[in-house]
Design a protein around this motif. Structure first.
Motif, mmCIF file in Angstrom:
data_model
loop_
_atom_site.group_PDB
_atom_site.id
_atom_site.type_symbol
_atom_site.label_atom_id
_atom_site.label_comp_id
_atom_site.label_asym_id
_atom_site.label_seq_id
_atom_site.Cartn_x
_atom_site.Cartn_y
_atom_site.Cartn_z
ATOM 1 N N ASP A 126 0.834 -1.217 0.000
ATOM 2 C CA ASP A 126 0.000 0.000 0.000
ATOM 3 C C ASP A 126 0.866 1.264 0.000
ATOM 4 O O ASP A 126 0.360 2.363 -0.249
ATOM 5 C CB ASP A 126 -0.964 0.004 1.200
ATOM 6 N N TYR A 129 0.876 4.077 -2.693
ATOM 7 C CA TYR A 129 -0.114 5.156 -2.759
ATOM 8 C C TYR A 129 0.323 6.394 -1.976
ATOM 9 O O TYR A 129 -0.429 7.375 -1.923
ATOM 10 C CB TYR A 129 -1.458 4.676 -2.189
ATOM 11 N N GLU A 143 -7.903 0.863 -5.285
ATOM 12 C CA GLU A 143 -7.027 0.479 -6.399
ATOM 13 C C GLU A 143 -6.895 1.618 -7.402
ATOM 14 O O GLU A 143 -5.989 1.610 -8.240
ATOM 15 C CB GLU A 143 -7.559 -0.779 -7.095
ATOM 16 N N ARG A 179 -1.669 -5.295 -3.287
ATOM 17 C CA ARG A 179 -1.058 -4.216 -2.497
ATOM 18 C C ARG A 179 -1.607 -4.310 -1.078
ATOM 19 O O ARG A 179 -2.761 -3.966 -0.830
ATOM 20 C CB ARG A 179 -1.388 -2.855 -3.114
ATOM 21 N N ASN A 243 -6.213 -4.569 -3.572
ATOM 22 C CA ASN A 243 -5.752 -4.082 -2.271
ATOM 23 C C ASN A 243 -6.135 -5.087 -1.189
ATOM 24 O O ASN A 243 -7.231 -5.664 -1.234
ATOM 25 C CB ASN A 243 -6.438 -2.750 -1.926
ATOM 26 N N ILE A 285 -6.264 0.954 4.021
ATOM 27 C CA ILE A 285 -6.706 0.244 2.805
ATOM 28 C C ILE A 285 -8.226 0.131 2.766
ATOM 29 O O ILE A 285 -8.852 -0.175 3.782
ATOM 30 C CB ILE A 285 -6.102 -1.185 2.818
#
Ligand code: NAD
Ligand code: TYD
Length: 340
Positions: A126, A129, A143, A179, A243, A285
């Motif tokens: 993650d 991001y 995503e 992720r 994710n 997330i």
């Protein structure tokens, strides 16, 4: 099926290898790992004698070696966990991260093209991001969130993700990417927050909390992550990103206090130290896609997972004592030096 798992002597890859070897006795699990400082044969030891397991020492960025392995094994699936994974180290030595995380991924993708593959799965994070503000608890990474990296580590992981997607679009390679948020659990290398705090607390050593300790991470028990990856490689849609996270946000300070209280230690051990440069504030997330598309849900609540993890470190002292003493790095030579 023949499944190559890279980085299987590390934390998450090790847990994944244990799960796959036990759960799929008809699949052959081939672990390719360079045994860097983070790789540990004592993590692989529980499955070493299993008939469906093979360990191969090697670097994912070593093209000749990777091609020779693919020619020999003809993998149906490749799951790439191998990476330099520690943000603090990436700030000191970014070049190692570019080499393994980007160039190594490129070599694996080329090998998949050359020898053919049913699925290449990239284990991402993650952290690609970037971060979220602390005062916007309504925001989550989906995503679709743009890639916006902070550290050399996350930049190298995002670069690898882009390469994986490019190989799908350009060459039609059947890829998936996951992720995941921060993992915790057995076999976590002692440089990372949770094991470091457990081990320091056991020794009544200071617990170094970066900055104010208000940074937030979204913690997931490692076995839930491994189960999600297994679902993606078997039922996920080619070309998609998933994710993975369990809506379990905690400040670093709260995590450290939970460890202190579970071990019956004093909060006076907490030492606030200089902050990490570029320190990401909050990760969180949104796991809607993997839940609705694949039916994945986390099974372990943080309260249970952290108790199990602390207990694991209490029950497996030799595993981490060998790391701290440096003995684990000689283990491979000692155990396998004359077996080759
Ligand atoms: P780790 O550092 O514990 O293990 C990495 C493993 O990869 C080690 O066994 C190491 O020897 C091996 N390795 C490193 N360079 C290699 C190379 N060039 N060739 C072959 N093997 C090599 O890492 P981890 O925490 O288990 O993370 C595994 C993967 O999951 C990484 O790709 C990481 O980016 C990702 N990830 C980690 C987390 C987390 O919380 N730890 C969260 C999300 C994603
Ligand atoms: P870490 O385990 O390195 O994972 P990541 O940086 O990939 O999230 O660190 C988790 C959090 O804990 C992060 O906000 C940095 C912080 N941290 C400390 O406060 N002290 C420490 O000694 C370490 C290793 C991390």
């Amino acid at each position: 099926m023949n499944i190559i798992v890279t980085g299987g002597a590390g934390f998450i890859g090790g847990n994944f290898v244990h799960m796959m070897v036990q759960q799929y006795p008809k699949d052959n699990i081939i672990c390719l790992d360079a045994l860097t400082y983070a790789g540990n044969m004592e993590t692989v030891a529980p499955v070493l004698e299993a008939p469906n397991f093979q360990f191969v020492k090697g670097d994912i960025a070593d093209r000749d070696h990777v091609y020779a392995l693919f020619a020999q094994v003809h993998p149906d699936i490749v799951v790439n966990f191998a990476a330099e994974s520690h943000v603090d180290r990436s700030i000191v030595h970014p070049e190692l991260f570019l080499q393994t995380n980007i160039m190594g991924t490129g070599v694996l993708l080329d090998a998949c093209r050359k020898y053919g593959i049913q699925r290449y799965h990239q284990v991402s994070t993650d952290e690609v991001y970037g971060d979220l503000p602390l005062d916007r608890p309504d925001l989550f990474f989906t995503e679709e969130t743009p890639l916006h990296t902070s550290s050399p580590y996350s930049a190298s992981k995002a670069s690898a993700d882009l390469l994986v997607l490019a190989y799908h679009r350009t060459y039609g390679l059947p890829v998936t990417i996951s992720r995941c948020s921060n993992n915790y659990g057995p076999y976590h290398f002692p440089e990372k927050l949770i094991p470091l705090m457990i081990i320091n607390a056991l020794h009544d050593k200071p617990l170094p909390v970066y900055g104010t300790g208000e940074n937030v991470r979204d913690w997931l028990f490692v076995k839930d992550h491994c189960r999600a990856i297994d679902m993606i490689i078997r039922n996920g849609t080619v070309g998609e990103v998933y994710n993975i996270g369990g809506h379990n946000e905690q400040t670093n300070l709260d995590v450290v206090k939970t460890i202190i209280h579970t071990l019956g230690k004093s909060e006076a051990l907490i030492h606030f130290v200089k902050d990490r440069p570029g320190h990401d504030r909050r990760y969180a997330i949104d796991p809607t896609k993997i839940r609705t598309h694949l039916g994945w849900e986390p099974e372990t609540r943080f309260a249970d997972g952290i108790s199990q993890t602390i207990q694991w470190y209490l029950d497996h002292r030799p595993w981490w004592e060998h790391i701290i003493s440096g003995d684990y790095q000689q283990y491979y030579e000692r155990m396998y030096g004359d077996r080759a």
